[in-house]
Design an enzyme around this catalytic site. Structure first.
Site, PDB file in Angstrom:
ATOM      1  N   LYS A  68      33.260  46.602 -31.062  1.00 15.24           N
ATOM      2  CA  LYS A  68      33.851  46.839 -32.605  1.00 15.24           C
ATOM      3  C   LYS A  68      34.542  48.349 -32.373  1.00 15.24           C
ATOM      4  O   LYS A  68      34.361  49.170 -31.502  1.00 15.24           O
ATOM      5  CB  LYS A  68      32.249  47.119 -33.182  1.00 15.24           C
ATOM      6  CG  LYS A  68      32.669  46.966 -34.814  1.00 15.24           C
ATOM      7  CD  LYS A  68      32.517  45.772 -35.216  1.00 15.24           C
ATOM      8  CE  LYS A  68      32.761  45.547 -36.801  1.00 15.24           C
ATOM      9  NZ  LYS A  68      32.481  43.859 -37.137  1.00 15.24           N
TER      10      LYS A  68
HETATM   11  P1  NAD Z   1      36.591  43.820 -47.636  1.00 13.99           P
HETATM   12  O1  NAD Z   1      37.006  45.200 -47.405  1.00 13.99           O
HETATM   13  O2  NAD Z   1      37.618  42.887 -47.701  1.00 13.99           O
HETATM   14  O3  NAD Z   1      35.646  44.089 -48.811  1.00 13.99           O
HETATM   15  C1  NAD Z   1      34.369  44.685 -49.151  1.00 13.99           C
HETATM   16  C2  NAD Z   1      33.997  44.796 -50.384  1.00 13.99           C
HETATM   17  O4  NAD Z   1      32.731  45.620 -50.607  1.00 13.99           O
HETATM   18  C3  NAD Z   1      35.085  45.152 -51.617  1.00 13.99           C
HETATM   19  O5  NAD Z   1      34.803  44.328 -52.668  1.00 13.99           O
HETATM   20  C4  NAD Z   1      34.623  46.645 -51.753  1.00 13.99           C
HETATM   21  O6  NAD Z   1      34.882  46.910 -53.088  1.00 13.99           O
HETATM   22  C5  NAD Z   1      33.111  46.422 -51.571  1.00 13.99           C
HETATM   23  N1  NAD Z   1      32.103  47.640 -51.556  1.00 13.99           N
HETATM   24  C6  NAD Z   1      32.575  48.571 -50.523  1.00 13.99           C
HETATM   25  N2  NAD Z   1      31.680  49.577 -51.026  1.00 13.99           N
HETATM   26  C7  NAD Z   1      30.918  49.186 -51.538  1.00 13.99           C
HETATM   27  C8  NAD Z   1      29.708  49.769 -52.275  1.00 13.99           C
HETATM   28  N3  NAD Z   1      29.017  50.870 -52.101  1.00 13.99           N
HETATM   29  N4  NAD Z   1      28.688  48.930 -53.052  1.00 13.99           N
HETATM   30  C9  NAD Z   1      29.084  47.727 -53.152  1.00 13.99           C
HETATM   31  N5  NAD Z   1      30.258  47.057 -53.112  1.00 13.99           N
HETATM   32  C10 NAD Z   1      31.013  47.859 -52.011  1.00 13.99           C
HETATM   33  O7  NAD Z   1      35.642  43.538 -46.334  1.00 13.99           O
HETATM   34  P2  NAD Z   1      34.977  42.264 -45.708  1.00 13.99           P
HETATM   35  O8  NAD Z   1      35.921  41.820 -44.888  1.00 13.99           O
HETATM   36  O9  NAD Z   1      34.728  41.172 -46.996  1.00 13.99           O
HETATM   37  O10 NAD Z   1      33.563  42.710 -45.053  1.00 13.99           O
HETATM   38  C11 NAD Z   1      32.344  42.711 -45.763  1.00 13.99           C
HETATM   39  C12 NAD Z   1      31.208  42.771 -45.230  1.00 13.99           C
HETATM   40  O11 NAD Z   1      31.133  41.646 -44.266  1.00 13.99           O
HETATM   41  C13 NAD Z   1      31.036  43.801 -44.019  1.00 13.99           C
HETATM   42  O12 NAD Z   1      29.749  44.094 -43.964  1.00 13.99           O
HETATM   43  C14 NAD Z   1      31.773  43.391 -42.708  1.00 13.99           C
HETATM   44  O13 NAD Z   1      31.239  43.794 -41.633  1.00 13.99           O
HETATM   45  C15 NAD Z   1      31.152  41.904 -42.870  1.00 13.99           C
HETATM   46  N6  NAD Z   1      31.881  40.977 -41.943  1.00 13.99           N
HETATM   47  C16 NAD Z   1      33.279  40.504 -42.448  1.00 13.99           C
HETATM   48  C17 NAD Z   1      34.019  39.688 -41.975  1.00 13.99           C
HETATM   49  C18 NAD Z   1      35.495  39.213 -41.799  1.00 13.99           C
HETATM   50  O14 NAD Z   1      35.844  38.341 -41.284  1.00 13.99           O
HETATM   51  N7  NAD Z   1      36.013  39.948 -42.842  1.00 13.99           N
HETATM   52  C19 NAD Z   1      33.284  38.686 -40.660  1.00 13.99           C
HETATM   53  C20 NAD Z   1      32.007  39.246 -40.562  1.00 13.99           C
HETATM   54  C21 NAD Z   1      31.146  40.139 -41.159  1.00 13.99           C
END
Ligand code: NAD
Length: 409
Positions: free
Chosen positions: A101
């Site tokens: 990561k």
């Molecule tokens: P992203 O940046 O596209 O979206 C993040 C979302 O969370 C946004 O809507 C943002 O406004 C919101 N957010 C940020 N801080 C916040 C807070 N304090 N309270 C509430 N909402 C908040 O990110 P993503 O890719 O959707 O990732 C989201 C989660 O999923 C993370 O934990 C990431 O590690 C996990 N994840 C993502 C993927 C992927 O393929 N993108 C895969 C596995 C896990």
């Protein structure tokens, strides 16, 4: 979440399996940690410096794989924990990868596109010698996206030639895979569907609350809505919205496209992120930051199931409380593994110079997620343990076997 919290889950599984302290030590020690200082010129001529990290946790089962997070709260302890989760996640899904990561401590929402590009290219300048298609393959995570992955591919090519398999989550017309963008959301819905079915429930007869409306949260909410599920509340960093009759998700997606935020949506009432987690529902889906479910709110959560779309949304204390309260937790290392699974498909397509159809990708994702779900439920039943413990048992057994077979003990 810190590495200590993740390692507590690892330790519980290690005790259940009686693998011994020596093997536990091997499996919890990261292979390599890189910390770099990224100094770039901003658009207004100022020079700023940001800390970048890459932690390579384990490569016993294959090249290491994991996202790059651009967020102000990125720090070494968090990246270490997330790298370790990637090792366990790729093992649960039986992908031929290890875990890594990375991240940059920065607020990408304050950057212009050109500043983000400079920062991303500078990161590659500093880490290109330790990543590669057969060593460590980055992907998007919170705050980074497909465009950033294209810049990584391009910058890496300046040092090592054309190697699209060095990074996944690229734009579809730049060697990306069809189906990658929605993969984590789709995988989350598959995980929710399987668990609901096992409890004589169905997506179409259930209510959902989703925290986070970025890549993962928005696709999860959209697919749930398409499958007839009632999404009662969603939020982003600016706050949330709630409608007890169910939110019109396509209309909300239009609103977010136009305004850039969930708040202000006419078809629902406002709700804070704190209260959103306590809304009564069948399935609560944290899909934003880690550490949002803790001992401070776990007793007030009113749901039957928690499906962890975010990484580490539940800390160890909250996990104990949910277990005691009979709330079924579908752990992150299975629930959000759709993204890394389709990243694996992208890597395979890049190495073969092939492009699969979206249907092929979705069908293969469905097959991987359901096979892994069956593996996990077998362990849940045979050992009488919750799904998180089963996931760590499955992951540790696969990684431990590979480490032992390769002769690292
Ligand atoms: P992203 O940046 O596209 O979206 C993040 C979302 O969370 C946004 O809507 C943002 O406004 C919101 N957010 C940020 N801080 C916040 C807070 N304090 N309270 C509430 N909402 C908040 O990110 P993503 O890719 O959707 O990732 C989201 C989660 O999923 C993370 O934990 C990431 O590690 C996990 N994840 C993502 C993927 C992927 O393929 N993108 C895969 C596995 C896990």
């Amino acid at each position: 979440m810190s590495i200590e919290a993740t390692n507590r889950f690892v330790h519980e599984a290690a005790v259940l399996m009686d693998i011994g302290a020596k093997m536990e030590r091997i499996l919890t020690t990261p292979r390599r940690e890189v910390r770099v200082q990224l100094t770039i010129e901003m658009d207004d001529g100022r020079v700023e410096s940001f800390m970048g990290f890459r932690v390579q946790h384990d490569d016993s089962r294959g090249p290491m794989k994991g996202g790059l997070r651009y967020h102000p709260e990125v720090d070494p302890a968090e990246v270490r924990s997330l790298a370790s989760l990637m090792t366990w996640k790729t093992a649960v899904l039986n992908l031929p990868f290890g875990g890594a990561k990375g991240g940059i401590a920065c607020d990408p929402t304050k950057f212009s596109q050109r500043e983000t590009e400079r920062l991303t290219r500078r990161l590659v300048d500093h880490i290109h010698e330790v990543i590669g298609p057969y060593t460590d393959i980055p992907a998007p995570d919170m705050g980074s996206n497909a465009q950033a992955m294209a810049w990584i591919m391009d910058q890496y090519a300046k040092y090592h030639g054309f190697q699209p398999a060095v990074v996944t989550g690229k734009p579809v017309d730049m060697h990306g895979s069809l189906g990658r963008e929605e993969a984590t959301g789709l995988g989350t819905v598959i995980a929710a569907r399987e668990v609901l079915q096992d409890h004589d429930m169905a997506v179409s007869r259930s209510t959902f609350v989703v925290q986070g409306f970025g890549n993962v949260g928005s696709h999860t909410a959209r697919i749930l809505h398409e499958q007839g599920g009632k999404v009662l509340a969603v939020s982003d960093v600016s706050g949330g919205v709630i409608n007890k009759e169910g939110i019109d998700i396509p209309a909300l997606l239009d609103h977010v496209r136009q305004t850039g935020r969930v708040g202000g949506f006419a078809g629902a009432d406002p709700i804070s992120n704190k209260d959103l987690l306590l809304v009564p529902c069948d399935v609560l889906i944290p899909a934003a930051l880690g550490g949002v479910l803790t001992k401070d709110n776990a007793r007030a959560v009113q749901t039957k199931f928690i499906v962890e779309a975010a990484n580490s949304p539940t800390d160890a204390d909250a996990d104990d409380i949910f277990r005691e309260r009979g709330i079924f937790v579908v752990p992150d290392i299975f629930a959000n593994a759709g993204g890394v699974t389709v990243s694996y498909f992208e890597w395979v397509q890049n190495l073969q110079r092939m492009q699969w159809t979206a249907r092929e990708v979705h069908n293969k994702l469905e097959a991987k997620m359901t096979a892994s779900y069956r593996d996990l439920m077998k362990i849940c039943k045979s050992r009488n343990v919750p799904m998180r413990a089963a996931a760590f048992v499955l992951a540790l057994s696969r990684v431990g076997k590979a480490a032992a077979t390769r002769g690292l003990t």
